[in-house]
Design a protein around this motif. Structure first.
Motif, PDB file in Angstrom:
ATOM      1  N   LEU A 272       0.831  -1.200   0.000  1.00  0.00           N
ATOM      2  CA  LEU A 272       0.000   0.000   0.000  1.00  0.00           C
ATOM      3  C   LEU A 272       0.867   1.253   0.000  1.00  0.00           C
ATOM      4  O   LEU A 272       1.864   1.337   0.722  1.00  0.00           O
ATOM      5  CB  LEU A 272      -0.903   0.025   1.237  1.00  0.00           C
ATOM      6  N   ARG A 273       0.482   2.236  -0.807  1.00  0.00           N
ATOM      7  CA  ARG A 273       1.083   3.568  -0.782  1.00  0.00           C
ATOM      8  C   ARG A 273      -0.023   4.513  -0.319  1.00  0.00           C
ATOM      9  O   ARG A 273      -0.889   4.908  -1.094  1.00  0.00           O
ATOM     10  CB  ARG A 273       1.615   3.964  -2.154  1.00  0.00           C
ATOM     11  N   VAL A 274       0.001   4.832   0.962  1.00  0.00           N
ATOM     12  CA  VAL A 274      -1.096   5.539   1.612  1.00  0.00           C
ATOM     13  C   VAL A 274      -0.819   7.033   1.663  1.00  0.00           C
ATOM     14  O   VAL A 274       0.276   7.467   2.071  1.00  0.00           O
ATOM     15  CB  VAL A 274      -1.305   5.015   3.051  1.00  0.00           C
ATOM     16  N   GLY A 275      -1.803   7.819   1.272  1.00  0.00           N
ATOM     17  CA  GLY A 275      -1.737   9.265   1.439  1.00  0.00           C
ATOM     18  C   GLY A 275      -2.610   9.663   2.607  1.00  0.00           C
ATOM     19  O   GLY A 275      -3.787   9.299   2.660  1.00  0.00           O
ATOM     20  N   LEU A 276      -2.046  10.380   3.567  1.00  0.00           N
ATOM     21  CA  LEU A 276      -2.798  10.792   4.757  1.00  0.00           C
ATOM     22  C   LEU A 276      -2.773  12.312   4.846  1.00  0.00           C
ATOM     23  O   LEU A 276      -1.714  12.920   5.017  1.00  0.00           O
ATOM     24  CB  LEU A 276      -2.189  10.184   6.018  1.00  0.00           C
ATOM     25  N   ALA A 277      -3.940  12.933   4.716  1.00  0.00           N
ATOM     26  CA  ALA A 277      -4.064  14.387   4.760  1.00  0.00           C
ATOM     27  C   ALA A 277      -4.640  14.805   6.104  1.00  0.00           C
ATOM     28  O   ALA A 277      -5.827  14.602   6.374  1.00  0.00           O
ATOM     29  CB  ALA A 277      -4.955  14.880   3.621  1.00  0.00           C
ATOM     30  N   TYR A 278      -3.787  15.360   6.957  1.00  0.00           N
ATOM     31  CA  TYR A 278      -4.221  15.798   8.287  1.00  0.00           C
ATOM     32  C   TYR A 278      -4.991  17.106   8.211  1.00  0.00           C
ATOM     33  O   TYR A 278      -4.842  17.893   7.270  1.00  0.00           O
ATOM     34  CB  TYR A 278      -3.010  16.031   9.186  1.00  0.00           C
ATOM     35  N   ASP A 279      -5.751  17.365   9.260  1.00  0.00           N
ATOM     36  CA  ASP A 279      -6.396  18.660   9.422  1.00  0.00           C
ATOM     37  C   ASP A 279      -5.425  19.597  10.142  1.00  0.00           C
ATOM     38  O   ASP A 279      -4.278  19.223  10.434  1.00  0.00           O
ATOM     39  CB  ASP A 279      -7.703  18.507  10.207  1.00  0.00           C
ATOM     40  N   ILE A 280      -5.885  20.803  10.480  1.00  0.00           N
ATOM     41  CA  ILE A 280      -5.040  21.790  11.156  1.00  0.00           C
ATOM     42  C   ILE A 280      -4.463  21.198  12.442  1.00  0.00           C
ATOM     43  O   ILE A 280      -5.171  20.577  13.233  1.00  0.00           O
ATOM     44  CB  ILE A 280      -5.853  23.060  11.474  1.00  0.00           C
ATOM     45  N   GLY A 281      -3.202  21.407  12.654  1.00  0.00           N
ATOM     46  CA  GLY A 281      -2.529  20.872  13.840  1.00  0.00           C
ATOM     47  C   GLY A 281      -1.638  19.702  13.494  1.00  0.00           C
ATOM     48  O   GLY A 281      -0.551  19.547  14.055  1.00  0.00           O
ATOM     49  N   GLY A 282      -2.105  18.856  12.560  1.00  0.00           N
ATOM     50  CA  GLY A 282      -1.304  17.729  12.099  1.00  0.00           C
ATOM     51  C   GLY A 282      -0.870  16.779  13.189  1.00  0.00           C
ATOM     52  O   GLY A 282      -1.367  16.805  14.318  1.00  0.00           O
ATOM     53  N   ARG A 283       0.057  15.903  12.837  1.00  0.00           N
ATOM     54  CA  ARG A 283       0.631  14.992  13.828  1.00  0.00           C
ATOM     55  C   ARG A 283       1.295  15.830  14.928  1.00  0.00           C
ATOM     56  O   ARG A 283       2.062  16.747  14.651  1.00  0.00           O
ATOM     57  CB  ARG A 283       1.651  14.074  13.162  1.00  0.00           C
ATOM     58  N   GLY A 284       0.993  15.469  16.170  1.00  0.00           N
ATOM     59  CA  GLY A 284       1.552  16.214  17.296  1.00  0.00           C
ATOM     60  C   GLY A 284       0.557  17.125  17.983  1.00  0.00           C
ATOM     61  O   GLY A 284       0.911  17.831  18.932  1.00  0.00           O
ATOM     62  N   ASP A 285      -0.720  17.114  17.558  1.00  0.00           N
ATOM     63  CA  ASP A 285      -1.703  17.989  18.206  1.00  0.00           C
ATOM     64  C   ASP A 285      -2.216  17.430  19.526  1.00  0.00           C
ATOM     65  O   ASP A 285      -2.965  18.074  20.236  1.00  0.00           O
ATOM     66  CB  ASP A 285      -2.877  18.289  17.273  1.00  0.00           C
ATOM     67  N   LYS A 286      -1.809  16.196  19.861  1.00  0.00           N
ATOM     68  CA  LYS A 286      -2.178  15.521  21.112  1.00  0.00           C
ATOM     69  C   LYS A 286      -3.691  15.321  21.220  1.00  0.00           C
ATOM     70  O   LYS A 286      -4.252  15.232  22.304  1.00  0.00           O
ATOM     71  CB  LYS A 286      -1.659  16.289  22.334  1.00  0.00           C
ATOM     72  N   SER A 287      -4.347  15.237  20.086  1.00  0.00           N
ATOM     73  CA  SER A 287      -5.798  15.069  20.077  1.00  0.00           C
ATOM     74  C   SER A 287      -6.217  14.375  18.791  1.00  0.00           C
ATOM     75  O   SER A 287      -5.799  13.253  18.517  1.00  0.00           O
ATOM     76  CB  SER A 287      -6.475  16.439  20.231  1.00  0.00           C
ATOM     77  N   TYR A 288      -7.040  15.039  17.990  1.00  0.00           N
ATOM     78  CA  TYR A 288      -7.697  14.448  16.832  1.00  0.00           C
ATOM     79  C   TYR A 288      -6.728  13.868  15.804  1.00  0.00           C
ATOM     80  O   TYR A 288      -6.817  12.694  15.420  1.00  0.00           O
ATOM     81  CB  TYR A 288      -8.570  15.531  16.187  1.00  0.00           C
ATOM     82  N   ASN A 289      -5.787  14.667  15.348  1.00  0.00           N
ATOM     83  CA  ASN A 289      -4.847  14.201  14.337  1.00  0.00           C
ATOM     84  C   ASN A 289      -3.942  13.097  14.866  1.00  0.00           C
ATOM     85  O   ASN A 289      -3.605  12.161  14.135  1.00  0.00           O
ATOM     86  CB  ASN A 289      -4.004  15.369  13.817  1.00  0.00           C
TER      87      ASN A 289
END
Length: 342
Positions: free
Chosen positions: A36-53
């Motif tokens: 698999l070549r997965v594309g992951l588009a985060y919302d505002i905050g991205g990885r490291g937001d300690k919540s949703y992302n």
């Protein structure tokens, strides 16, 4: 995680797909070949937001460990960016050959509406957005109102003043589901409770999810007015609510993640509990289904019955009320307590 996946990827995913009018023939994605070549588009905050992302990132990390040869391209939204940037981001992933592409959050709905039809053999998934649909789109949804009902019940049981609060990142339909469930839970336990509600921005303004200072000011006003428990559904802005709770000597409730484990250590002791939303499970399930060639389009809903939403016990602050929360949980699962999504 694997126990939940065994349920959702099998009978539940097929049942939900059937309910949405999907069948394994016409609506099933084309066979996948190779890693698999997965594309992951985060919302505002991205990885490291300690919540949703970060919850989505946890699902990706688990998939990397378990799905052989998987490669991932992670991209994040920028604060204050125009809507067209999300369209460009998704288009760039599709043009680069990433398949599947996972959009983290409802703000990517316009992007998927434009891009998914142009790439019919690319699989897309979107979190928390039921309105966008297509033969190559899977909607990963949650019964946030059910988990938030339990947060409201916990707040009402632990409040000494009968005065509680809610801070939402914005006034969107998704945040509304959390709010409505929370209010129902509070009133179920204490019909006389006062509930203070603040939304940091309007329905289409995502800056409220990345404004800790603004959230801190809003929460501080609530605590000074008499609230002693506040539930925050505000992404990275939730850190501001935790700071305000610490200064006030009051409680705050986390969201999406067990935030008593992920928040700044200086504020973890004021996090009463968190409404855990198993975004990690949904992301992992979806990728495993793509790898297994069993993925379908349409809606998959993760609720209390499936373990898709729940509450945390970190810190031991709700041990005394856990039996009552478990009773309410079972009453919701078996339909004896009805929770409206809005």
């Amino acid at each position: 995680m694997r126990a939940i996946r065994a349920v959702t990827a099998g009978a539940v995913a097929l049942a939900v797909a059937a309910a949405a009018g999907c069948r394994g023939g016409a609506d099933a994605a084309p066979p996948h070949t190779g890693p698999l070549r997965v594309g992951l588009a985060y919302d505002i905050g991205g990885r490291g937001d300690k919540s949703y992302n970060d919850a989505a990132a946890a699902g990706i990390d688990e998939a990397k460990r378990n799905l052989s040869g998987m490669r991932v391209k992670e991209v994040a939204a920028a604060r204050g960016e125009p809507a067209r940037r999300k369209v460009e981001r998704v288009r760039a992933l599709a043009e680069a050959g990433y398949d599947p592409i996972i959009a983290v959050g409802y703000s990517y709905a316009p992007a998927l509406r434009r891009i998914a039809p142009r790439f019919p053999r690319t699989r897309f998934a979107i979190l928390d957005e039921p309105s966008v649909s297509g033969p190559n789109i899977t909607n990963l949804l949650f019964a946030e109102e059910q988990g938030s009902f339990l947060m409201g019940a916990a707040a009402a049981m632990k409040s000494r003043t009968g005065d509680v609060g809610f801070v939402g990142g914005n006034r969107s339909p998704l945040v509304r589901k959390f709010e409505v469930g929370y209010v129902q839970g509070v009133k179920h336990v204490n019909p006389r409770a006062r509930i203070r509600i603040v939304h940091l921005t309007g329905p289409h303004d995502l800056r409220g999810f990345e404004s800790p200072a603004k959230a801190r000011r809003a929460a501080r006003r609530m605590y000074r007015a008499g609230a002693d428990v506040i539930y925050q559904v505000a992404g990275a802005s939730g850190a501001g609510v935790f700071r305000a709770a610490k200064c006030a000597g009051a409680w705050a409730i986390g969201v999406d993640y067990d935030q008593a484990k992920s928040a700044d250590p200086a504020v973890r002791d004021v996090i009463l509990t968190s409404m855990i939303k198993r975004i990690d499970v949904a992301v992992y399930d979806y990728l495993a289904d793509v790898a297994d060639r069993t993925v379908t389009s349409g809606r998959v809903v993760y609720d209390l019955k499936l373990g898709g939403v729940d509450y945390s016990l970190t810190g031991g602050h709700i041990t005394d009320i856990q039996p009552r929360l478990e009773q309410l949980k079972q009453e919701i699962i078996h339909g004896r307590v009805k929770v409206s999504p809005g």
